[in-house]
Design an enzyme around this catalytic site. Sequence first.
Site, PDB file in Angstrom:
ATOM      1  N   GLN A 119       3.347 -28.088 -14.124  1.00 34.63           N
ATOM      2  CA  GLN A 119       4.300 -27.321 -13.331  1.00 34.63           C
ATOM      3  C   GLN A 119       5.592 -27.144 -14.127  1.00 34.63           C
ATOM      4  O   GLN A 119       5.922 -27.974 -14.982  1.00 34.63           O
ATOM      5  CB  GLN A 119       4.572 -28.046 -12.012  1.00 34.63           C
ATOM      6  CG  GLN A 119       3.334 -28.166 -11.126  1.00 34.63           C
ATOM      7  CD  GLN A 119       3.538 -29.104  -9.959  1.00 34.63           C
ATOM      8  OE1 GLN A 119       2.876 -30.117  -9.836  1.00 34.63           O
ATOM      9  NE2 GLN A 119       4.470 -28.759  -9.085  1.00 34.63           N
ATOM     10  N   HIS A 120       6.296 -26.078 -13.829  1.00 25.90           N
ATOM     11  CA  HIS A 120       7.517 -25.755 -14.563  1.00 25.90           C
ATOM     12  C   HIS A 120       8.674 -25.544 -13.587  1.00 25.90           C
ATOM     13  O   HIS A 120       8.461 -25.170 -12.421  1.00 25.90           O
ATOM     14  CB  HIS A 120       7.297 -24.520 -15.436  1.00 25.90           C
ATOM     15  CG  HIS A 120       6.197 -24.695 -16.437  1.00 25.90           C
ATOM     16  ND1 HIS A 120       6.352 -25.457 -17.572  1.00 25.90           N
ATOM     17  CD2 HIS A 120       4.922 -24.245 -16.445  1.00 25.90           C
ATOM     18  CE1 HIS A 120       5.224 -25.454 -18.254  1.00 25.90           C
ATOM     19  NE2 HIS A 120       4.330 -24.727 -17.596  1.00 25.90           N
ATOM     20  N   PRO A 121       9.891 -25.759 -14.023  1.00 28.16           N
ATOM     21  CA  PRO A 121      11.048 -25.763 -13.117  1.00 28.16           C
ATOM     22  C   PRO A 121      11.522 -24.365 -12.733  1.00 28.16           C
ATOM     23  O   PRO A 121      12.177 -23.676 -13.514  1.00 28.16           O
ATOM     24  CB  PRO A 121      12.112 -26.508 -13.922  1.00 28.16           C
ATOM     25  CG  PRO A 121      11.749 -26.246 -15.350  1.00 28.16           C
ATOM     26  CD  PRO A 121      10.260 -26.174 -15.389  1.00 28.16           C
ATOM     27  N   GLY A 122      11.212 -23.953 -11.517  1.00 25.95           N
ATOM     28  CA  GLY A 122      11.642 -22.653 -11.044  1.00 25.95           C
ATOM     29  C   GLY A 122      13.125 -22.578 -10.734  1.00 25.95           C
ATOM     30  O   GLY A 122      13.681 -21.482 -10.603  1.00 25.95           O
TER      31      GLY A 122
END
Length: 256
Positions: free
Chosen positions: A77-80
């Site tokens: 997951q990546h930081p939105g």
Amino acid sequence: MTEAGKETVRLVGDVKLRFGCSKIVVEEPVEIRAGSYDIRRVGAYTFLGGENSVIRHVESIGRFCMIGPGAQFGIPQHPGDHLSAHIIFEFNAINTFPSEQVRRYWDRNESLAAAAQAKWIASKNLHRISIGNDVWIGRGVTIMRGCRIGDGAIIAASSVVTKDVEPYSIVGGVPAKVLRWRFDELQRFDLQRLEWWKYDLSVMDGVDVADIAAGIAKIKANIQAGVRPYSPKLSALRGATPRVTDFLEHAAVLES
């Protein structure tokens, strides 16, 4: 893969252990189909995989689970909520983007990128995924890191699970939401208390699975009649292209 001539752990197609996984402890019997895996334990009578399944960051999968092909569990997951979600601003991406400009950027900004990474990690639940017993997960389901899937749950095909799934619920959609309950509240309570999957398969003798009330009553009767708990032999899958080791004692597998 055999014991006394009987196949108990089936590996079908191109099964790979990846993402730092060195061993999967499995109870007999199981079937694991083609895919890439990072799982610590798989329960008896479970099958999973196929069609480029990527199942990673999983603590355990219980007994009697059916996991359809094309699964995507525990994907990164990546930081939105950061200015940019791109990995280049959190990790040394020189191997992905082998350019002199990237190298110079990292040299100048390593401490800033490390701080951004630490902030992101601290803000997320990065616990491993846990899947209960008697769970049915349809084709192409995505499950995000940290989710717990309760016993008896059903997840509709192509759903994206972003939070815990309650026992005996049916969920679906993007993101997945409760569509309905499989049984009434008292029946769900009885099934969670009975935990029939902990017993020898004879606990289901005479059980009409299409008649919920009568089936629960028969399971109770079988347990009261002295059905023994199931103590499966354990095996370990090891190696990038795994081999199934000889069956070992419970403690020896878990402690090795």
